[in-house]
Write a protein that holds these residues in place. Structure first.
Motif, PDB file in Angstrom:
ATOM      1  N   TRP A   6       1.202  13.738   9.357  1.00 31.23           N
ATOM      2  CA  TRP A   6       0.887  12.562   8.546  1.00 31.23           C
ATOM      3  C   TRP A   6      -0.507  12.017   8.810  1.00 31.23           C
ATOM      4  N   GLY A   7      -1.211  12.524   9.795  1.00 31.66           N
ATOM      5  CA  GLY A   7      -2.572  12.067  10.049  1.00 31.66           C
ATOM      6  C   GLY A   7      -2.612  10.797  10.879  1.00 31.66           C
ATOM      7  N   ALA A   8      -3.667  10.012  10.647  1.00 29.28           N
ATOM      8  CA  ALA A   8      -3.877   8.787  11.431  1.00 29.28           C
ATOM      9  C   ALA A   8      -2.835   7.735  11.075  1.00 29.28           C
ATOM     10  N   ARG A   9      -2.587   6.851  12.027  1.00 27.07           N
ATOM     11  CA  ARG A   9      -1.588   5.799  11.835  1.00 27.07           C
ATOM     12  C   ARG A   9      -2.118   4.710  10.908  1.00 27.07           C
ATOM     13  N   PRO A  10      -1.220   4.039  10.178  1.00 27.37           N
ATOM     14  CA  PRO A  10      -1.676   2.899   9.359  1.00 27.37           C
ATOM     15  C   PRO A  10      -2.138   1.747  10.232  1.00 27.37           C
ATOM     16  N   TRP A  11      -3.160   1.032   9.744  1.00 25.26           N
ATOM     17  CA  TRP A  11      -3.758  -0.102  10.449  1.00 25.26           C
ATOM     18  C   TRP A  11      -4.284   0.313  11.819  1.00 25.26           C
ATOM     19  N   LEU A  49       0.850  -1.180   0.000  1.00 27.82           N
ATOM     20  CA  LEU A  49       0.000   0.000   0.000  1.00 27.82           C
ATOM     21  C   LEU A  49       0.893   1.239   0.000  1.00 27.82           C
ATOM     22  N   LEU A  50       0.705   2.107  -0.984  1.00 27.24           N
ATOM     23  CA  LEU A  50       1.517   3.315  -1.129  1.00 27.24           C
ATOM     24  C   LEU A  50       0.619   4.537  -1.015  1.00 27.24           C
ATOM     25  N   ARG A  51       1.076   5.525  -0.246  1.00 29.09           N
ATOM     26  CA  ARG A  51       0.318   6.768  -0.118  1.00 29.09           C
ATOM     27  C   ARG A  51       1.270   7.935   0.089  1.00 29.09           C
ATOM     28  N   PRO A  52       1.283   8.912  -0.813  1.00 27.12           N
ATOM     29  CA  PRO A  52       2.103  10.113  -0.595  1.00 27.12           C
ATOM     30  C   PRO A  52       1.578  10.917   0.587  1.00 27.12           C
ATOM     31  N   LEU A  53       2.506  11.472   1.363  1.00 25.10           N
ATOM     32  CA  LEU A  53       2.197  12.288   2.530  1.00 25.10           C
ATOM     33  C   LEU A  53       2.771  13.684   2.342  1.00 25.10           C
ATOM     34  N   PRO A  54       2.346  14.646   3.146  1.00 22.89           N
ATOM     35  CA  PRO A  54       2.933  15.992   3.032  1.00 22.89           C
ATOM     36  C   PRO A  54       4.421  15.991   3.347  1.00 22.89           C
ATOM     37  N   GLN A  55       5.063  17.112   2.983  1.00 24.66           N
ATOM     38  CA  GLN A  55       6.492  17.313   3.223  1.00 24.66           C
ATOM     39  C   GLN A  55       7.344  16.276   2.492  1.00 24.66           C
ATOM     40  N   ASN A  56       6.946  15.955   1.247  1.00 25.00           N
ATOM     41  CA  ASN A  56       7.713  15.044   0.391  1.00 25.00           C
ATOM     42  C   ASN A  56       7.955  13.690   1.057  1.00 25.00           C
ATOM     43  N   ALA A  57       6.940  13.172   1.733  1.00 23.48           N
ATOM     44  CA  ALA A  57       7.047  11.876   2.391  1.00 23.48           C
ATOM     45  C   ALA A  57       6.159  10.869   1.682  1.00 23.48           C
ATOM     46  N   LEU A  58       6.498   9.598   1.823  1.00 22.32           N
ATOM     47  CA  LEU A  58       5.754   8.508   1.202  1.00 22.32           C
ATOM     48  C   LEU A  58       5.587   7.397   2.220  1.00 22.32           C
ATOM     49  N   LEU A  95      -6.012  14.128   4.642  1.00 22.74           N
ATOM     50  CA  LEU A  95      -5.513  13.103   5.538  1.00 22.74           C
ATOM     51  C   LEU A  95      -6.554  12.775   6.608  1.00 22.74           C
ATOM     52  N   PRO A  96      -6.700  11.519   6.966  1.00 18.62           N
ATOM     53  CA  PRO A  96      -7.635  11.177   8.057  1.00 18.62           C
ATOM     54  C   PRO A  96      -7.116  11.718   9.383  1.00 18.62           C
ATOM     55  N   GLN A  97      -7.989  12.286  10.160  1.00 19.03           N
ATOM     56  CA  GLN A  97      -7.606  12.879  11.437  1.00 19.03           C
ATOM     57  C   GLN A  97      -7.396  11.809  12.492  1.00 19.03           C
ATOM     58  N   PRO A  98      -6.309  11.881  13.253  1.00 17.54           N
ATOM     59  CA  PRO A  98      -6.116  10.892  14.318  1.00 17.54           C
ATOM     60  C   PRO A  98      -7.207  11.011  15.364  1.00 17.54           C
ATOM     61  N   PRO A  99      -7.633   9.900  15.943  1.00 21.57           N
ATOM     62  CA  PRO A  99      -8.674   9.972  16.987  1.00 21.57           C
ATOM     63  C   PRO A  99      -8.170  10.557  18.287  1.00 21.57           C
ATOM     64  N   LEU A 100      -6.839  10.575  18.478  1.00 17.90           N
ATOM     65  CA  LEU A 100      -6.281  11.075  19.735  1.00 17.90           C
ATOM     66  C   LEU A 100      -4.819  11.448  19.513  1.00 17.90           C
ATOM     67  N   TYR A 101      -4.376  12.511  20.174  1.00 17.57           N
ATOM     68  CA  TYR A 101      -2.971  12.904  20.193  1.00 17.57           C
ATOM     69  C   TYR A 101      -2.417  12.628  21.590  1.00 17.57           C
ATOM     70  N   ALA A 102      -1.214  12.083  21.649  1.00 14.97           N
ATOM     71  CA  ALA A 102      -0.629  11.706  22.934  1.00 14.97           C
ATOM     72  C   ALA A 102       0.822  12.151  22.981  1.00 14.97           C
ATOM     73  N   ALA A 103       1.228  12.657  24.140  1.00 17.32           N
ATOM     74  CA  ALA A 103       2.618  13.053  24.386  1.00 17.32           C
ATOM     75  C   ALA A 103       2.933  12.758  25.842  1.00 17.32           C
ATOM     76  N   ARG A 104       4.181  12.398  26.112  1.00 19.62           N
ATOM     77  CA  ARG A 104       4.600  12.058  27.467  1.00 19.62           C
ATOM     78  C   ARG A 104       6.010  12.564  27.706  1.00 19.62           C
ATOM     79  N   THR A 105       6.251  13.176  28.868  1.00 20.50           N
ATOM     80  CA  THR A 105       7.552  13.740  29.202  1.00 20.50           C
ATOM     81  C   THR A 105       7.869  13.462  30.668  1.00 20.50           C
TER      82      THR A 105
END
Length: 595
Positions: free
Chosen positions: A88-93, A26-35, A368-378
């Motif tokens: 990049w939006g939502a994660r694959p799978w 499965l191939l999908r181009p992403l922003p910022q010249n990413a694939l 891009l599909p929006q992620p259902p949740l954003y998470a960060a930990r420090t």
């Protein structure tokens, strides 16, 4: 929508009860010249084939390990990098095939007691360590937990459970994933990287990606009545490649900046000059091909793939106006789904296959599909004695987000659960929210025996940010327990987040649950000055050498007179002295005559 359609295409494959093999790219181009490139391999083996040692598609090396360790379900992850959800939006799978940084392993082991389950778990980890050339043998009791709510079984049907099944989970966040792990991964495939989409997998490209993960999932799949069962093995490789970086020639392995005369500059900037350049933003999608990105084309179709929709091996998700050229000598088939935005190709036999996308300006790019949740930990706090953990969970949707939050901490992080507090930030105002924590499962750490297991059932309100904070105390290790790079710090495994509201919809498409993983943490601990033992050893060795040498000479040497030595000729010494005296007399006599 892209992965949802593809999961529906693969849904029928997960319910098959015959031995078969399928693969898909499965191939999908992403922003910022990413694939984004997602490789998926599925192979099935009937239960009777294991009894008769008849391994056709399922690898014998892994099958015998699972039999010996009495493992009914296995999940193994090798991951590097960080998924940029904002770009990049939502994660694959849905994140179900993603692992934390390093190596992550969990399995369902069949055993009558907990002690027997632990013994079989260690056997499984040691066997997989040798199979994949990884340090899985370091997953001992201090790095093993028993999750309660985070990892439900993926077997089908899910109600086919046994009271003797034990779920064990272990992580190695410090493990460095490299080509030594990719080579055994490819050997498990029927075509072993010689043909099919696996011929694109190259260590130089995979481990140069901005983010990559390799996963292996083994689970039993039975019919609805439970009569016919197969053991399904799914191997997945997901990577995000930088197009410009991947297109550099093979003779230039070290990325070097392009000369300034080759860079297209934005001349509209006021500070543009001959010695300064602001790169020009391109609104067009860059050109690329499979041979440029992966260094080689696809070496034809794998002869073991099935027919029909399962044989559509390569799928490309681009806008309908995007020009796609196919380079091959033999016949191929093309199919379109999702109103033409998803194009799938059936690979030719015994011929190279390449996709070429020239540079083109796209007026209506795919959202891009929006992620259902954003998470960060420090890690918070300062000093060498205490610290804290802060986890920030952001819900961008308009509905509450119930989830399971799992922390696996090393034993030298003494967690204080009574300091756990939750707060909600909405419209810039922050308030405490103890009701956001619905359930807590906590298993404290025991020094040098087991780590901390913290599992929370939370709920994030819509369009809000939930902040979790708790304190911990740093332990002082023995000097033999420090690694060679002790001043670098100690890696703490990422937190695992499982969203509960997406479970049913995802399971229909063949993937169980929606998962997120935070980045790993680097914990500084009180570290002694390891140069002092070195100085003490050097000084002690010098003193011992001098003292031992002197005492050894005194004890071994004997001091005697010359006349007591047997065979000593005293006349010879007397003659030598007389000759020297005679020479001196002759020299003085000659000097007196000259005067």
């Amino acid at each position: 929508m892209f992965f949802f359609v593809l999961l529906l295409l693969l849904c029928g494959l997960s319910r098959a009860v015959e031995s078969d093999y399928h693969e898909r790219l499965l191939l999908r181009p992403l922003p910022q010249n990413a694939l984004l490139a997602s490789f998926n391999f599925r192979s099935n083996a009937s239960a009777s084939s294991f009894d008769h040692q008849n391994f056709r598609y399922f690898p014998r090396s892994l099958g015998q390990i699972l039999q010996h360790a009495h493992t009914t379900e296995l999940h193994l992850r090798f991951s590097l990098g960080r998924w940029d959800a904002e770009a990049w939006g939502a994660r694959p799978w849905n994140g179900a095939r993603e692992g934390g940084t390093g190596v992550e392993l969990w399995a369902w082991v069949d055993a009558p007691t907990d002690e027997e389950a632990n013994a079989r778990w260690l056997t499984l980890a040691n066997a997989l360590s040798g199979l994949f050339c990884a340090s899985l043998n370091f997953i001992d009791a201090t790095k093993t937990i028993r999750p309660v709510m985070t990892f439900p079984p993926e077997r089908y049907p899910a109600n086919a459970t046994s009271s003797n099944l034990h779920l064990l989970h272990g992580t190695l966040p410090h493990e460095v994933v490299c080509t030594e792990n990719l080579t055994p991964f490819l050997k498990l495939l029927p075509c072993k990287g010689k043909s099919g989409i696996s011929s694109l997998l190259d260590g130089h490209k995979l481990f140069d990606a901005s983010w990559q993960t390799m996963s292996i999932d083994v689970k039993p799949v039975c019919s609805d009545n439970g009569s016919d069962c197969v053991l399904e093995m799914e191997q997945t490789v997901d990577m995000v490649l930088d197009i410009d970086r991947s297109k550099r020639p093979r003779d230039n392995p070290i990325p070097r900046p392009a000369p300034i005369e080759e860079i297209e500059c934005d001349t509209s900037k006021s500070y543009h000059a001959g010695d300064s350049c602001y790169p020009l933003y391109k609104s067009s999608d860059p050109s690329w091909s499979l041979e440029e990105i992966f260094g080689r084309p696809i070496k034809g179709a794998c002869p073991l793939t099935g027919d029909g929709e399962a044989s559509e091996t390569v799928c490309l998700n681009v806008p309908t106006e995007r020009e796609v050229q196919v380079k091959t000598e033999n016949k191929y088939d093309e199919s379109k789904y999702d109103d033409g935005q998803l194009r799938c190709y059936k690979l030719p036999t015994n011929a190279d296959f390449d996709l070429v996308l020239p540079e083109q300006t796209i007026t209506n790019p795919i959202s891009l599909p929006q992620p259902p949740l954003y998470a960060a930990r420090t890690i918070t706090g300062h000093g060498q004695e205490r610290g804290g953990i802060q986890a920030v969970l952001t819900n961008p949707s308009d509905s509450p987000a119930p989830l399971i939050y799992l922390e696996t901490l090393p034993w030298f992080m003494k967690t204080y659960v009574h300091t756990l507090r939750a707060s909600i930030t909405t419209n810039g105002s922050k308030t405490d929210c103890p009701s956001c924590i619905h359930e807590i499962y906590y298993r404290p750490a025991v020094d040098r025996t087991r780590g901390t297991h913290l599992e929370l059932r939370l709920s994030v309100p819509p369009a809000a940010r939930l902040t979790l904070n708790y304190d911990f105390e740093k332990a002082i290790l023995r000097y033999t327990e420090y690694p060679p790079d002790a001043n670098r710090g100690f890696d703490v495994a990422p937190a695992v987040i499982r969203l509960l509201d997406r479970e049913d919809g995802a399971s229909e498409a063949g993937v169980k649950g929606v998962y997120l993983r935070t980045t790993s943490l680097l914990l500084p601990l009180p570290t002694p000055d390891f140069s002092m033992p070195y100085n003490v050893i050097i000084l002690t060795s010098t003193v011992m050498a001098l003292g031992f040498g002197s005492i050894f000479n005194i004890l071994v040497r004997r001091f005697v007179g010359a006349n007591e030595v047997e065979g000593w000729k005293g006349g010879a010494l007397k003659a030598v002295l007389a000759a020297k005296v005679q020479r001196l007399r002759a020299r003085f006599a000659a000097k007196g005559k000259a005067e």
